[in-house]
Write a protein that holds these residues in place. Structure first.
Motif, PDB file in Angstrom:
ATOM      1  N   THR A  78      -8.232   3.121  -2.415  1.00 28.05           N
ATOM      2  CA  THR A  78      -7.023   3.851  -2.780  1.00 28.05           C
ATOM      3  C   THR A  78      -6.469   4.559  -1.547  1.00 28.05           C
ATOM      4  O   THR A  78      -7.087   4.570  -0.474  1.00 28.05           O
ATOM      5  CB  THR A  78      -7.317   4.889  -3.871  1.00 28.05           C
ATOM      6  OG1 THR A  78      -8.256   5.846  -3.365  1.00 28.05           O
ATOM      7  CG2 THR A  78      -7.888   4.223  -5.112  1.00 28.05           C
ATOM      8  N   LEU A  79      -5.308   5.180  -1.713  1.00 24.91           N
ATOM      9  CA  LEU A  79      -4.716   5.899  -0.579  1.00 24.91           C
ATOM     10  C   LEU A  79      -5.646   6.999  -0.075  1.00 24.91           C
ATOM     11  O   LEU A  79      -5.762   7.215   1.129  1.00 24.91           O
ATOM     12  CB  LEU A  79      -3.371   6.497  -1.000  1.00 24.91           C
ATOM     13  CG  LEU A  79      -2.286   5.499  -1.414  1.00 24.91           C
ATOM     14  CD1 LEU A  79      -0.982   6.237  -1.708  1.00 24.91           C
ATOM     15  CD2 LEU A  79      -2.070   4.443  -0.341  1.00 24.91           C
ATOM     16  N   THR A 135      -4.018   3.029   3.563  1.00 25.66           N
ATOM     17  CA  THR A 135      -2.876   2.838   4.463  1.00 25.66           C
ATOM     18  C   THR A 135      -3.321   2.247   5.802  1.00 25.66           C
ATOM     19  O   THR A 135      -2.729   1.280   6.294  1.00 25.66           O
ATOM     20  CB  THR A 135      -2.148   4.174   4.697  1.00 25.66           C
ATOM     21  OG1 THR A 135      -1.694   4.695   3.447  1.00 25.66           O
ATOM     22  CG2 THR A 135      -0.949   3.971   5.620  1.00 25.66           C
ATOM     23  N   LEU A 183      -1.662  -5.026  -3.995  1.00 23.73           N
ATOM     24  CA  LEU A 183      -1.314  -3.612  -4.061  1.00 23.73           C
ATOM     25  C   LEU A 183      -0.877  -3.292  -5.480  1.00 23.73           C
ATOM     26  O   LEU A 183       0.032  -3.938  -6.012  1.00 23.73           O
ATOM     27  CB  LEU A 183      -0.184  -3.287  -3.077  1.00 23.73           C
ATOM     28  CG  LEU A 183      -0.430  -3.671  -1.610  1.00 23.73           C
ATOM     29  CD1 LEU A 183       0.837  -3.462  -0.795  1.00 23.73           C
ATOM     30  CD2 LEU A 183      -1.589  -2.848  -1.035  1.00 23.73           C
ATOM     31  N   VAL A 216      -0.730  -0.003  -8.766  1.00 23.59           N
ATOM     32  CA  VAL A 216      -0.745   1.425  -9.092  1.00 23.59           C
ATOM     33  C   VAL A 216      -1.865   1.683 -10.091  1.00 23.59           C
ATOM     34  O   VAL A 216      -1.952   1.024 -11.131  1.00 23.59           O
ATOM     35  CB  VAL A 216       0.609   1.865  -9.670  1.00 23.59           C
ATOM     36  CG1 VAL A 216       0.552   3.329 -10.106  1.00 23.59           C
ATOM     37  CG2 VAL A 216       1.719   1.667  -8.634  1.00 23.59           C
ATOM     38  N   THR A 235      -1.905   6.592  -8.103  1.00 26.44           N
ATOM     39  CA  THR A 235      -1.991   6.319  -6.681  1.00 26.44           C
ATOM     40  C   THR A 235      -1.933   4.819  -6.466  1.00 26.44           C
ATOM     41  O   THR A 235      -1.998   4.036  -7.416  1.00 26.44           O
ATOM     42  CB  THR A 235      -3.293   6.899  -6.081  1.00 26.44           C
ATOM     43  OG1 THR A 235      -3.265   6.735  -4.654  1.00 26.44           O
ATOM     44  CG2 THR A 235      -4.524   6.187  -6.632  1.00 26.44           C
ATOM     45  N   VAL A 236      -1.812   4.419  -5.227  1.00 31.68           N
ATOM     46  CA  VAL A 236      -1.783   2.995  -4.884  1.00 31.68           C
ATOM     47  C   VAL A 236      -3.182   2.546  -4.499  1.00 31.68           C
ATOM     48  O   VAL A 236      -3.883   3.250  -3.762  1.00 31.68           O
ATOM     49  CB  VAL A 236      -0.799   2.723  -3.728  1.00 31.68           C
ATOM     50  CG1 VAL A 236      -0.886   1.263  -3.283  1.00 31.68           C
ATOM     51  CG2 VAL A 236       0.622   3.056  -4.154  1.00 31.68           C
ATOM     52  N   LEU A 270       4.163   3.945   3.991  1.00 31.66           N
ATOM     53  CA  LEU A 270       4.292   5.166   3.194  1.00 31.66           C
ATOM     54  C   LEU A 270       5.528   5.109   2.304  1.00 31.66           C
ATOM     55  O   LEU A 270       5.509   5.562   1.152  1.00 31.66           O
ATOM     56  CB  LEU A 270       4.354   6.385   4.111  1.00 31.66           C
ATOM     57  CG  LEU A 270       3.079   6.688   4.915  1.00 31.66           C
ATOM     58  CD1 LEU A 270       3.312   7.887   5.838  1.00 31.66           C
ATOM     59  CD2 LEU A 270       1.897   6.931   3.994  1.00 31.66           C
ATOM     60  N   TRP A 291       4.648   2.865  -0.571  1.00 35.48           N
ATOM     61  CA  TRP A 291       3.851   3.559  -1.590  1.00 35.48           C
ATOM     62  C   TRP A 291       4.748   4.423  -2.481  1.00 35.48           C
ATOM     63  O   TRP A 291       4.581   4.431  -3.705  1.00 35.48           O
ATOM     64  CB  TRP A 291       2.795   4.459  -0.944  1.00 35.48           C
ATOM     65  CG  TRP A 291       1.873   3.871   0.083  1.00 35.48           C
ATOM     66  CD1 TRP A 291       1.239   4.561   1.079  1.00 35.48           C
ATOM     67  CD2 TRP A 291       1.434   2.507   0.232  1.00 35.48           C
ATOM     68  NE1 TRP A 291       0.457   3.728   1.839  1.00 35.48           N
ATOM     69  CE2 TRP A 291       0.552   2.457   1.344  1.00 35.48           C
ATOM     70  CE3 TRP A 291       1.708   1.317  -0.450  1.00 35.48           C
ATOM     71  CZ2 TRP A 291      -0.053   1.289   1.779  1.00 35.48           C
ATOM     72  CZ3 TRP A 291       1.112   0.146  -0.014  1.00 35.48           C
ATOM     73  CH2 TRP A 291       0.251   0.131   1.072  1.00 35.48           C
ATOM     74  N   ARG A 292       5.706   5.109  -1.880  1.00 35.69           N
ATOM     75  CA  ARG A 292       6.607   5.945  -2.674  1.00 35.69           C
ATOM     76  C   ARG A 292       7.402   5.098  -3.668  1.00 35.69           C
ATOM     77  O   ARG A 292       7.624   5.511  -4.809  1.00 35.69           O
ATOM     78  CB  ARG A 292       7.556   6.722  -1.751  1.00 35.69           C
ATOM     79  CG  ARG A 292       6.910   7.943  -1.097  1.00 35.69           C
ATOM     80  CD  ARG A 292       7.953   8.825  -0.432  1.00 35.69           C
ATOM     81  NE  ARG A 292       8.457   8.228   0.796  1.00 35.69           N
ATOM     82  CZ  ARG A 292       7.917   8.403   1.992  1.00 35.69           C
ATOM     83  NH1 ARG A 292       6.843   9.171   2.126  1.00 35.69           N
ATOM     84  NH2 ARG A 292       8.435   7.849   3.058  1.00 35.69           N
ATOM     85  N   LEU A 349       5.276   4.094  -6.626  1.00 36.84           N
ATOM     86  CA  LEU A 349       4.880   5.200  -7.495  1.00 36.84           C
ATOM     87  C   LEU A 349       6.048   5.874  -8.202  1.00 36.84           C
ATOM     88  O   LEU A 349       5.833   6.731  -9.074  1.00 36.84           O
ATOM     89  CB  LEU A 349       4.116   6.251  -6.678  1.00 36.84           C
ATOM     90  CG  LEU A 349       2.753   5.814  -6.136  1.00 36.84           C
ATOM     91  CD1 LEU A 349       2.246   6.826  -5.117  1.00 36.84           C
ATOM     92  CD2 LEU A 349       1.757   5.649  -7.273  1.00 36.84           C
TER      93      LEU A 349
END
Length: 502
Positions: A245-246, A251, A274, A276, A286-287, A372, A375-376, A379
């Motif tokens: 996970t993150l 990352t 990838l 969630v 989280t990713v 990043l 990921w945003r 999510l």
């Protein structure tokens, strides 16, 4: 890699629910199309199986292998033909052309946008290859003929051919988007059956990557089987899946993966999923990055750990993370069905969901700040679970030039699969440009479409055609003009003939 066999798993040809063609039916329906089929139907061949909207099994046949609920309410055809003999396909082409009916061809392949079973013409006809699925292998020659409706996985535990890891996909449409084959049988617009010797070299080039439904109806493909050395590896196929996970450093790992995945040992299959998930406490989303690894070769777990320690030590792969299984079982693992019986391969009916798919070819590794942002994006929506898959290229694939086959994007470092809704523009700095490319086996109508058969033009087709084929688009147009100048074989994103240039 597909798995070969000869078993026809199931059949919808129950006499109680099928309309078997005969002269009496022509009289009852008074239909010129049916009468045409009756005239052309060859003696001493099986009766042409035809379903009408009045048949009890019509809806089952129409929706069979359809996964996307977005098209579950689409208008069905006037007739569905499920050929069991090559002559049935020939008759269908000839009679549809004669009577101006739109013909769609469905093998159960890559059709996330439903182009193989939808039409604006309420009198259209579907050729459904659900019962055209024989596989005839020649072990001595190391080849096999595979009919268009066969799925990528059957029953053999020892022989295979290069393909994808989704075993329920019908081979007809799949290979049309870029398969490696040595021969093919195709029904052309005149109803004639051609093979490599009787079709032009340009047509043979075009059908091996130019997309299904453009140049004729593929009956079967001839493939070269994987060398028998694969049999020795049945007990030493090694798989592993590392999930981070993150909060566990995903990352940095994903960033490093981009630089080395396409350069790893050719005996390693590697992909990155990838998704969630809930965090370790089960409170926040989280990713998670899932690094899947499959190694086919001598040395097993020790060898794959050694190779990863040399190129990707940050992943921390250990021998205890690895599982040794048979080669055929590894396909269940990659398909997400590890532990299920091998018969799972043969189940083509899967749960229906609403989904949208997109593809990109990544040519520049995404920097950490770009990840990043990704990921945003993943999510930001709480009402669905998006997934992204990175599939590296490299190896033998990267040795094929852009023009050798219609599919041109073999020099990318990896392919990205997006599943679910996706925010436009997030990947633009890192993926292919001028044009931004796509994969014809995962058509995307967001790129554009013809409104109907009268709307077809070279300029419109080129706007998305170069995204699928780059500089190969114009050569495909020339082939289309040679073999189907009147544009009988078409869909809303098909290759246009020059006669439609505007």
């Amino acid at each position: 890699m597909g798995i070969l066999g000869t078993s026809r798993i199931f059949s919808f040809l129950a006499l109680s629910s099928i309309l078997l063609f005969s002269t009496s039916i022509v009289t009852a329906f008074g239909d010129d199309f049916l009468e045409c089929l009756n005239i052309i139907h060859l003696p001493n061949t099986p009766t042409i199986p035809i379903y009408t909207q009045n048949n009890a099994s019509y809806e089952t046949i129409l929706r069979f292998s359809e996964r996307n609920e977005r098209f579950s309410k689409s208008i069905g055809p006037k007739y569905i033909i499920t050929p069991t003999h090559e002559s049935h396909v020939q008759a269908s082409v000839i009679c549809c052309k004669k009577h101006g009916l739109d013909l769609k061809v469905r093998s159960g392949g890559h059709d996330a946008e439903g182009l193989s079973y939808q039409s604006d013409d309420p009198s259209f006809v579907i050729l459904n290859f659900v019962d055209f699925r024989n596989v005839s292998g020649d072990v001595n020659d190391g080849t096999a003929w595979i009919q268009a409706g066969a799925i990528l996985s059957e029953k053999s535990k020892t022989y295979g051919f290069p393909a994808v890891v989704a075993p329920t996909i019908g081979i007809g449409g799949h290979i049309s988007g870029g398969g490696i084959v040595i021969d093919a049988r195709i029904v052309n617009v005149d109803g004639k059956i051609l093979n490599k010797q009787t079709m032009s070299a340009d047509l043979f080039w075009a059908i091996r990557g130019g997309g299904g439904g453009n140049f004729g109806v593929i009956l079967s493909w001839k493939v070269k089987l994987v060398p028998g050395v694969v049999v020795r590896f049945l007990a030493t196929t090694t798989i592993a899946n590392i999930q981070k996970t993150l909060g566990q450093g995903a990352t940095d790992l994903v960033h490093k993966w981009q630089f080395i995945a396409h350069k790893l040992d050719v005996n390693i299959h590697r992909s990155l999923l990838l998704s969630v998930v809930s965090d370790d406490l089960g409170k926040e989303r989280t990713v998670q990055a899932s690094f899947s690894i499959l190694f086919v070769g001598d040395g097993g777990a020790q060898k794959i750990v050694q190779l990863l320690e040399e190129s990707f030590p940050e992943l921390g792969l250990k021998i205890e993370d690895c599982i040794q299984i048979t080669w055929v079982e590894s396909h269940l693992y990659l398909y997400g069905s590890y532990g299920q019986p091998l018969e799972t391969f043969l189940v083509r009916e899967t749960p229906k969901i609403f989904f949208k798919q997109k593809r990109d070819h990544v040519t520049v590794p995404i920097p950490k700040n770009g990840l990043l942002e990704l990921w945003r994006t993943l999510l930001e929506h709480a009402n669905f679970t998006p997934t992204v898959v990175f599939l590296p290229y490299g190896g033998k694939m990267s040795e094929i030039s852009d023009s050798e086959l219609p599919y041109p994007d073999r020099q990318a470092i990896y392919l990205v699969f997006y599943d679910a809704n996706w925010a436009n523009g997030k990947m633009t700095p890192y993926v292919s440009k001028s044009p931004r490319t796509a994969l014809v086996n995962a058509r995307d109508l967001d790129l554009g479409r013809y409104e109907n058969a009268q709307d077809i033009s070279y300029q419109k087709g080129r706007s998305w055609g170069i995204k699928y084929f780059k500089n190969n688009f114009d050569r495909l147009v020339k082939v289309k003009t040679q073999v189907d100048p009147e544009n009988f074989f078409w869909n809303v994103q098909s290759i246009p003939p020059i006669t439609h240039m505007k």
